[in-house]
Design an enzyme around this catalytic site. Structure first.
Site, PDB file in Angstrom:
ATOM      1  N   ILE A  93      13.247 -39.784 -10.877  1.00  0.00           N
ATOM      2  CA  ILE A  93      13.450 -39.082 -12.140  1.00  0.00           C
ATOM      3  C   ILE A  93      12.120 -38.446 -12.530  1.00  0.00           C
ATOM      4  O   ILE A  93      11.049 -39.018 -12.299  1.00  0.00           O
ATOM      5  CB  ILE A  93      13.923 -40.034 -13.257  1.00  0.00           C
ATOM      6  CG1 ILE A  93      15.088 -40.900 -12.775  1.00  0.00           C
ATOM      7  CG2 ILE A  93      14.354 -39.241 -14.496  1.00  0.00           C
ATOM      8  CD1 ILE A  93      15.467 -41.996 -13.746  1.00  0.00           C
ATOM      9  N   GLU A  94      12.176 -37.288 -13.128  1.00  0.00           N
ATOM     10  CA  GLU A  94      10.973 -36.524 -13.447  1.00  0.00           C
ATOM     11  C   GLU A  94       9.972 -37.295 -14.293  1.00  0.00           C
ATOM     12  O   GLU A  94       8.771 -37.030 -14.268  1.00  0.00           O
ATOM     13  CB  GLU A  94      11.369 -35.233 -14.176  1.00  0.00           C
ATOM     14  CG  GLU A  94      12.003 -35.471 -15.521  1.00  0.00           C
ATOM     15  CD  GLU A  94      13.068 -34.455 -15.864  1.00  0.00           C
ATOM     16  OE1 GLU A  94      12.903 -33.789 -16.890  1.00  0.00           O
ATOM     17  OE2 GLU A  94      14.042 -34.323 -15.124  1.00  0.00           O
ATOM     18  N   SER A  95      10.438 -38.277 -15.060  1.00  0.00           N
ATOM     19  CA  SER A  95       9.587 -39.049 -15.964  1.00  0.00           C
ATOM     20  C   SER A  95       8.551 -39.888 -15.236  1.00  0.00           C
ATOM     21  O   SER A  95       7.600 -40.368 -15.851  1.00  0.00           O
ATOM     22  CB  SER A  95      10.457 -39.965 -16.820  1.00  0.00           C
ATOM     23  OG  SER A  95      11.250 -40.794 -15.981  1.00  0.00           O
TER      24      SER A  95
END
Length: 534
Positions: A325-327
């Site tokens: 996930i980009e986070s």
């Protein structure tokens, strides 16, 4: 440490016209104690006002986070990537009550890091051909922004064009940790994400600004393990210990604190109930069929984030994928909704900018993303449609650089009635709004850039699958029970290319039982391990 009783005075020191930087991801990292105090002081005294607000990710759950600052006059310019969960900000932007600039989320995290290192900005090919490109819209989301100078320029470096994202000097930043010691050292043991907090703090210090950190705990100097310190005390000016952490220092929107979300515990995943067989699951199932063992995968919010992980788990293949996930989360089973950005049983949680380094360096094999609108050239809009100004989030950074993009969306929108029965799809009523349009409102994904990047792009819906070709969108599959003319062509504003090998989507996608995809998945090849014995 600044005590809760002194918070009012601290907020009073924020000068009118300052640039304020925040660091959060929905409610992960939200400094509710400080943001509420800024809101209360503005509503009662009218100050601080005329702020520029700078943030990377979407930072709200529709009520909290940066929504506390969504008041006319408090902020006059906002620079961010996403406001899909911030309806008050969407209204201010749409009605020209604030100057709004939207930049790719990854580029904003890298801009913080570039500013921290003394650079005048950050250059990248990310955004070229999209609304961020100054030859298109320059990231300006409303008329108020269009009347002012932009933040993005086109530059030439060694004979190649790049976009240059210019620095935005920071006066004050508000970031979050779990524990602070007397020297200001900050740890994040109970935070779900690390985000770009250290880069924001460093960038703020570079411009002589003040760094404010909200924490739960305050301990004696020297009691924090040095390797656990995420933000050194030399970067910190003020510490706020939240007086009401249950409401003002929540780990996520849904949980005050869950040790699974920060990797302190692992929980069994096999007991999760299967998703109901509805339109969203059908889309997720067809999309999952693009996966193969050891693929490095990114999941976007919406249908991808809500279905790809659960469907992969049901089919017994989740453990052989590298979901990211980009986070900054790698591995595990991602969560959706307002808890998008975290995962159960993550294998690693790294800092936000470094995840985007890997993404923009073409590390992602397949990304699954949603769409709002698409045209015949393969351009996609997810950022601005109808009366909604949502923003791009990390969509541009990820989709421009993944080796393969799988867009996941319903075919139409707005009040459709579609049933999945006996291995077929039945449409009683179609949606009011067509998604495949002659002209889209904004270009968030450039079909031409994708084709020039030798990228494979698929568009997966519940009734049809399209592939992006040099000539445009080609229809390659239709669902069982669907009429080509009535249910597909008449519900589009353009006529797609029809594949000479047009086929029916696999019927197992539309059955209540598991698809049995596991065998097909492993037949594509599987690496049994990384370890080599010397």
């Amino acid at each position: 440490m600044t005590k809760k009783s002194e918070l009012h005075n601290l907020v009073s020191s924020i000068n009118n016209g300052s640039t304020l930087a925040l660091c959060g991801f929905t409610l992960k990292g939200a400094c509710e104690s400080v943001l509420k105090e800024i809101e209360n002081r503005f509503l009662s005294e009218g100050v601080p006002n005329n702020l520029t607000l700078l943030h990377a990710a979407g930072h709200s759950d529709r009520v909290n986070g940066l929504e506390h600052l969504a008041h006319k006059g408090l902020v006059t310019r906002i620079i961010g990537s996403h406001w899909g969960l911030a309806p008050k900000w969407g209204e201010l932007i749409q009605t020209n009550q604030v100057e709004a600039h939207c930049l790719p989320q990854g580029q904003l995290t890298h801009l913080f890091r570039a500013m921290a290192g003394g650079k005048p900005g950050n250059f990248s090919k990310v955004g070229m051909g999209t609304f961020v490109d100054p030859r298109v819209e320059g990231g300006k989301m409303n008329d108020k922004a269009k009347a002012n100078e932009g933040i993005v320029e086109v530059v030439n470096i060694l004979g190649e064009e790049y976009l240059f994202y210019k620095e935005v000097p920071i006066d004050v930043c508000i970031i979050r940790g779990t524990t602070a010691d007397e020297a200001g050292n900050i740890t994040m043991e109970e935070e779900a994400l690390k985000l770009e907090a250290i880069s924001v703090a460093q960038a703020t210090k570079r411009f002589g600004g003040k760094v404010i950190v909200q924490v739960k705990n305050y301990v004696e100097k020297g009691t924090l393990p040095p390797k656990d310190v995420v933000i050194p005390g030399i970067y910190v000016d003020h510490i706020i210990q939240s007086g009401d952490p249950l409401r003002e220092h929540r780990q996520t929107a849904s949980a005050y604190y869950n040790p699974v979300y920060c990797g302190r515990l692992r929980e069994p995943l096999q007991d999760a109930p299967p998703l109901p067989l509805d339109v969203r699951k059908v889309i997720g199932r067809r999309a999952v069929k693009e996966l193969y063992p050891d693929a490095i995968v990114n999941l976007g919010t919406g249908i991808p984030g809500d279905t790809i992980g659960p469907v992969s788990s049901e089919e017994g293949i989740l453990g052989q994928l590298n979901l990211t996930i980009e986070s900054g989360v790698i591995g595990g089973q991602p969560l959706g909704g307002t808890d998008f950005g975290i995962a159960r049983n993550a294998e690693a949680i790294i800092e936000h900018p470094y995840q985007f380094d890997y993404y923009t360096g073409r590390g992602v094999d397949i990304t699954f993303m949603g769409i709002a609108e698409a045209d015949s050239s393969g351009n996609v809009n997810v950022s601005k449609f109808g009366s909604k100004t949502v923003g791009c989030g990390g969509f541009i950074d990820i989709t421009q650089n993944a080796k393969k993009v799988v867009f996941c969306s319903t075919f139409t929108a707005g009040g459709f009635d579609i049933k999945v029965e006996e291995g077929k799809l039945f449409i009683s009523k179609d949606g009011k709004f067509k998604k495949f349009k002659e002209n889209i409102n904004q270009i968030t994904f450039s079909g031409d850039f994708s084709k020039g990047n030798n990228q494979e792009a698929l568009f997966v819906t519940e009734r049809a699958v399209f592939q992006l070709t040099e000539q445009g969108l080609m229809l390659t599959e239709i669902a069982p029970g669907i009429d080509l003319e009535r249910d597909i062509l008449s519900q589009m504003e353009f006529e797609p290319i029809l594949s000479p090998d047009l086929k029916e989507m696999d019927r197992d996608i539309f059955l209540n039982d598991r698809m049995g995809f596991e065998k097909e998945f492993f037949d594509t090849g599987y690496n049994s391990g990384l370890l080599i014995h010397a």
